[in-house]
Design an enzyme around this catalytic site. Structure first.
Site, PDB file in Angstrom:
ATOM      1  N   ASP A  76       0.833  -1.201   0.000  1.00 59.21           N
ATOM      2  CA  ASP A  76       0.000   0.000   0.000  1.00 59.21           C
ATOM      3  C   ASP A  76       0.868   1.252   0.000  1.00 59.21           C
ATOM      4  O   ASP A  76       2.011   1.220   0.461  1.00 59.21           O
ATOM      5  CB  ASP A  76      -0.907  -0.018   1.238  1.00 59.21           C
ATOM      6  CG  ASP A  76      -2.256   0.620   0.963  1.00 59.21           C
ATOM      7  OD1 ASP A  76      -2.380   1.361  -0.025  1.00 59.21           O
ATOM      8  OD2 ASP A  76      -3.184   0.366   1.754  1.00 59.21           O
ATOM      9  N   HIS A 119       2.612   3.098  -8.964  1.00 58.20           N
ATOM     10  CA  HIS A 119       2.360   1.675  -9.254  1.00 58.20           C
ATOM     11  C   HIS A 119       3.516   1.076 -10.055  1.00 58.20           C
ATOM     12  O   HIS A 119       3.916  -0.061  -9.830  1.00 58.20           O
ATOM     13  CB  HIS A 119       1.047   1.515 -10.030  1.00 58.20           C
ATOM     14  CG  HIS A 119      -0.164   1.952  -9.260  1.00 58.20           C
ATOM     15  ND1 HIS A 119      -0.376   1.578  -7.943  1.00 58.20           N
ATOM     16  CD2 HIS A 119      -1.223   2.731  -9.606  1.00 58.20           C
ATOM     17  CE1 HIS A 119      -1.519   2.109  -7.525  1.00 58.20           C
ATOM     18  NE2 HIS A 119      -2.037   2.820  -8.496  1.00 58.20           N
ATOM     19  N   LEU A 126      11.900 -20.544  -3.706  1.00 63.35           N
ATOM     20  CA  LEU A 126      10.887 -19.665  -3.115  1.00 63.35           C
ATOM     21  C   LEU A 126       9.516 -19.878  -3.764  1.00 63.35           C
ATOM     22  O   LEU A 126       9.402 -19.954  -4.984  1.00 63.35           O
ATOM     23  CB  LEU A 126      11.303 -18.200  -3.307  1.00 63.35           C
ATOM     24  CG  LEU A 126      10.290 -17.145  -2.862  1.00 63.35           C
ATOM     25  CD1 LEU A 126      10.154 -17.132  -1.340  1.00 63.35           C
ATOM     26  CD2 LEU A 126      10.682 -15.760  -3.359  1.00 63.35           C
TER      27      LEU A 126
HETATM   28  C1  IPE Z   1      -1.427   0.191  -3.416  1.00 59.16           C
HETATM   29  O1  IPE Z   1      -1.223   1.552  -3.435  1.00 59.16           O
HETATM   30  C2  IPE Z   1      -1.449  -0.420  -4.797  1.00 59.16           C
HETATM   31  C3  IPE Z   1      -2.734  -1.025  -5.185  1.00 59.16           C
HETATM   32  C4  IPE Z   1      -3.825  -1.014  -4.476  1.00 59.16           C
HETATM   33  C5  IPE Z   1      -2.772  -1.703  -6.483  1.00 59.16           C
HETATM   34  P1  IPE Z   1      -2.450   2.569  -3.433  1.00 59.16           P
HETATM   35  O2  IPE Z   1      -2.812   2.876  -4.836  1.00 59.16           O
HETATM   36  O3  IPE Z   1      -3.550   2.054  -2.576  1.00 59.16           O
HETATM   37  O4  IPE Z   1      -1.787   3.844  -2.782  1.00 59.16           O
HETATM   38  P2  IPE Z   1      -2.465   4.898  -1.784  1.00 59.16           P
HETATM   39  O5  IPE Z   1      -3.112   4.134  -0.661  1.00 59.16           O
HETATM   40  O6  IPE Z   1      -3.458   5.663  -2.571  1.00 59.16           O
HETATM   41  O7  IPE Z   1      -1.316   5.733  -1.322  1.00 59.16           O
HETATM   42 MG    MG Z   2      -4.174   2.344  -0.616  1.00 57.95          MG
END
Ligand code: IPE
Ligand code: MG
Length: 223
Positions: free
Chosen positions: A2, A19, A116
């Site tokens: 996250d 991402h 792994l």
């Molecule tokens: C996590 O990062 C990635 C996915 C859910 C694919 P977020 O996109 O939730 O990032 P924040 O929480 O908005 O910072």
């Molecule tokens: Mg998030």
């Protein structure tokens, strides 16, 4: 995993950039987990809830499958066994066919590997996994006449061989389970770091393991 969006926004970048870097960190952390001799490593890539995000963001996250499965050669060389868990296992996924094919290819290619065990949760939600498992357990019970038990549910999860999680790592300061591996984390200690996923590195994993190590041997880490 996250905090990709916050990481990017904090740098004045598009969320998608978070991402993209997040996928690179995942590849790094898989390498490190392998070097450390961790038996199982499971990563939450895309949840059933994530479909409600803006289409452009969803499409971008889905497009990262090319990067992830583009690393199959390297993982195969390193004797990593790739698995995927989520709706694709039950045939109910909304993922495009080409992604399902890539997943199947990576899973099949590395099936015999003994290093792994890396599992990617993609289009995954634990509640749906439990419904799937309950249906399987009920059908099995009808056939055999045996009662529905903890073992019977466990045997019908998407990937039944995934062992109980020994350590659940949450990044970006979130204390939620977010519908991730609810069955498998029933007894798992939760380690929370305020670090956003794109900054999660060897030092961060070491800190999580050091925090945990005072208890016992680590077999399965989920992030
Ligand atoms: C996590 O990062 C990635 C996915 C859910 C694919 P977020 O996109 O939730 O990032 P924040 O929480 O908005 O910072
Ligand atoms: Mg998030």
């Amino acid at each position: 995993m996250d905090g990709n969006g916050r990481w990017a926004q904090g740098r004045g970048l598009a969320r998608t950039e978070g991402h993209r870097i997040g996928e690179e960190r995942l590849a790094d952390v898989v390498r490190i987990a392998d070097e450390l001799g961790i038996g199982w490593f499971t990563a939450y890539g895309f949840s059933t809830e994530n479909w409600t995000r803006p289409k452009l963001e969803v499409d971008f996250i889905l497009s990262l499958h090319k990067n992830i499965f583009g690393r199959t050669d390297e993982m195969h060389r390193n004797n990593v066994r790739i698995r995927c868990t989520g709706r694709p296992v039950s045939g109910t996924s909304r993922l495009p066919r080409r992604i399902l094919k890539e997943m199947d290819k990576a899973v099949a290619r590395t099936r015999e590997n003994t290093g792994l065990n890396f599992t990617l949760a993609f289009d995954y939600g634990s509640r749906e996994e439990l419904i799937h498992a309950a249906r399987g357990a009920v059908a099995a019970s009808r056939l055999s006449g045996s009662p529905i038990s903890v073992e019977a549910i466990g045997d019908h999860l998407y990937v039944p061989e995934i062992p109980p999680v020994d350590l659940l790592v949450r990044t970006s300061g979130e204390h939620r389970l977010s519908n991730f591996l609810l069955w498998q984390t029933a007894g798992a200690p939760l380690y929370v770091t305020s670090t956003n996923w794109p900054d999660f590195d060897r030092h961060e994993l070491d800190a999580a393991l050091t925090w945990w190590r005072s208890t016992a041997g680590i077999r399965h880490v989920a992030v």
